[in-house]
Scaffold this active site. Sequence first.
Site, PDB file in Angstrom:
ATOM      1  N   ARG A  51      -8.634 -21.466  30.033  1.00  0.00           N
ATOM      2  CA  ARG A  51      -7.841 -20.357  29.485  1.00  0.00           C
ATOM      3  C   ARG A  51      -6.513 -20.886  28.943  1.00  0.00           C
ATOM      4  O   ARG A  51      -6.001 -20.403  27.946  1.00  0.00           O
ATOM      5  CB  ARG A  51      -7.622 -19.265  30.537  1.00  0.00           C
ATOM      6  N   TYR A 103      -4.861  -2.513   8.165  1.00  0.00           N
ATOM      7  CA  TYR A 103      -6.157  -2.522   8.862  1.00  0.00           C
ATOM      8  C   TYR A 103      -6.168  -1.372   9.873  1.00  0.00           C
ATOM      9  O   TYR A 103      -5.269  -1.262  10.704  1.00  0.00           O
ATOM     10  CB  TYR A 103      -6.350  -3.877   9.550  1.00  0.00           C
ATOM     11  N   ASP A 175      -0.849 -10.553   7.697  1.00  0.00           N
ATOM     12  CA  ASP A 175      -2.291 -10.634   7.947  1.00  0.00           C
ATOM     13  C   ASP A 175      -2.911 -11.182   6.657  1.00  0.00           C
ATOM     14  O   ASP A 175      -3.019 -10.481   5.656  1.00  0.00           O
ATOM     15  CB  ASP A 175      -2.840  -9.239   8.276  1.00  0.00           C
ATOM     16  N   LYS A 200     -13.852 -13.835   9.789  1.00  0.00           N
ATOM     17  CA  LYS A 200     -14.214 -13.609   8.394  1.00  0.00           C
ATOM     18  C   LYS A 200     -14.419 -14.938   7.653  1.00  0.00           C
ATOM     19  O   LYS A 200     -15.388 -15.618   7.914  1.00  0.00           O
ATOM     20  CB  LYS A 200     -13.152 -12.709   7.740  1.00  0.00           C
TER      21      LYS A 200
HETATM   22  C1  LIG Z   1     -11.450  -7.906  10.545  1.00  0.00           C
HETATM   23  C2  LIG Z   1     -10.001  -7.761  10.329  1.00  0.00           C
HETATM   24  C3  LIG Z   1      -9.104  -7.678  11.414  1.00  0.00           C
HETATM   25  C4  LIG Z   1      -9.584  -7.640  12.852  1.00  0.00           C
HETATM   26  O1  LIG Z   1     -10.189  -8.820  13.254  1.00  0.00           O
HETATM   27  P1  LIG Z   1     -11.343  -8.893  14.393  1.00  0.00           P
HETATM   28  O2  LIG Z   1     -11.723 -10.327  14.375  1.00  0.00           O
HETATM   29  O3  LIG Z   1     -12.435  -7.957  13.971  1.00  0.00           O
HETATM   30  O4  LIG Z   1     -10.716  -8.459  15.664  1.00  0.00           O
HETATM   31  C5  LIG Z   1      -7.754  -7.609  11.125  1.00  0.00           C
HETATM   32  N1  LIG Z   1      -7.293  -7.588   9.861  1.00  0.00           N
HETATM   33  C6  LIG Z   1      -8.124  -7.653   8.804  1.00  0.00           C
HETATM   34  C7  LIG Z   1      -7.551  -7.634   7.441  1.00  0.00           C
HETATM   35  C8  LIG Z   1      -9.503  -7.741   8.996  1.00  0.00           C
HETATM   36  O5  LIG Z   1     -10.304  -7.794   7.928  1.00  0.00           O
END
Ligand SMILES: *Cc1c(COP(=O)(O)O)cnc(C)c1O
Length: 379
Positions: A51, A103, A175, A200
């Site tokens: 962890r 988001y 982000d 992603k």
């Molecule tokens: C998918 C996504 C998130 C969240 O991420 P997770 O891995 O699903 O927790 C946050 N911001 C954006 C722009 C995303 O596309």
Amino acid sequence: MKKQKHFETIAIQATEPKQDSTGSVANAIYPSTTFRREDDGSFKSGFIYSRKLNPNRQLLESALAEIEGGHMALAFASGMAAINTVLQSLKAGDHVIVPDDAYYELRRTLGELFSHWQLSHTQVDMTDLAAVQAAVNENTRLIWIESPSNPLLKVSDIKAIAKIALQTGAVCVVDNTWCTPVLQRPMELGVDAVMYSTTKYFGGHSDSLSGALVVGESAPTAWVEQLANIQNLSGAVPSAFDCWLITRGIKTMKLRLMQQAKNARQLAQYLEQHSRIKQVHFPDLPSHPQHELAMLQMPKGSGAMLSIQVGENQKEAMELIAKLKLFTKATSLGGVESLVEHRRSVEKGASTTPDNLIRISVGIEHIDDLIADWQNALN
Ligand SMILES: *Cc1c(COP(=O)(O)O)cnc(C)c1O
């Protein structure tokens, strides 16, 4: 003067095995949760308990920092865990500014969880710098940017907003999930940290749930220490296997994303000229309201996500996507396969998304086949 290596080279070098006595060219996976102590109680390897840190996460975090041009990075079990870590670093009474179409689960987290912690927030249209400035108050400690936004692909001026944050004494976090450091480099535009859902494009194959924060030199030291402390104490860390997958994904991310962005541009151009499509939201198109800013901020392309508006309502949008054969109807994005979704029905309560909006994640299939699929569905 020694020339800085190119992204492609850094992405390979930074993800190679370090000090592997076997000579293995590929990385090993270390599932061990715990690490042996020496007789004197010391930890020769530096690892204690997974962890806190493990070899796969250490390699991933150093690679993330290197490809972003950041100071250090922290890896998480999801993008939401990375977001929650930033929010947990704030205290009761602090104020946060977020985009009005951030988001949707970030907006839900602020509204449903952190409101109980007396964290206040204001949602603003971040394409309007005066609105961002006007939202600042004496307690503003975080300005959150998401550009291009989800799902309307609004583009905000990262450099200008980072400046407002600096003057305010707030940290500025972007982000950058939809662009990755391949297409957009917020650290060079003055932000303190960059957040990713590495689920992603970093993973790229829709098989790893994970997230990351990369902090820059400008980030206050005490804040960075707090983020690392929360990563350990709240424990939302990625498994060794997820770290291994993301480390591997970094090697091919640029190739994948450049092809996906190229496909997306061609698909957007096709859809824009089609009489049945009311609107295409895609920053690379000259018709996009922030096209010029997009070209400055994302000179290699604005990514592989676009959204379109078709017909009058959900029913018409759903009927259209039901006819697609190459686009899988699923949420998420960034994998090599093309996906499509009716966004509003995914977002439910928190949604401000138009009813007739379809969000498209473009993959690496051949563009002629992808366009033919839409041609067929639109007939
Ligand atoms: C998918 C996504 C998130 C969240 O991420 P997770 O891995 O699903 O927790 C946050 N911001 C954006 C722009 C995303 O596309």
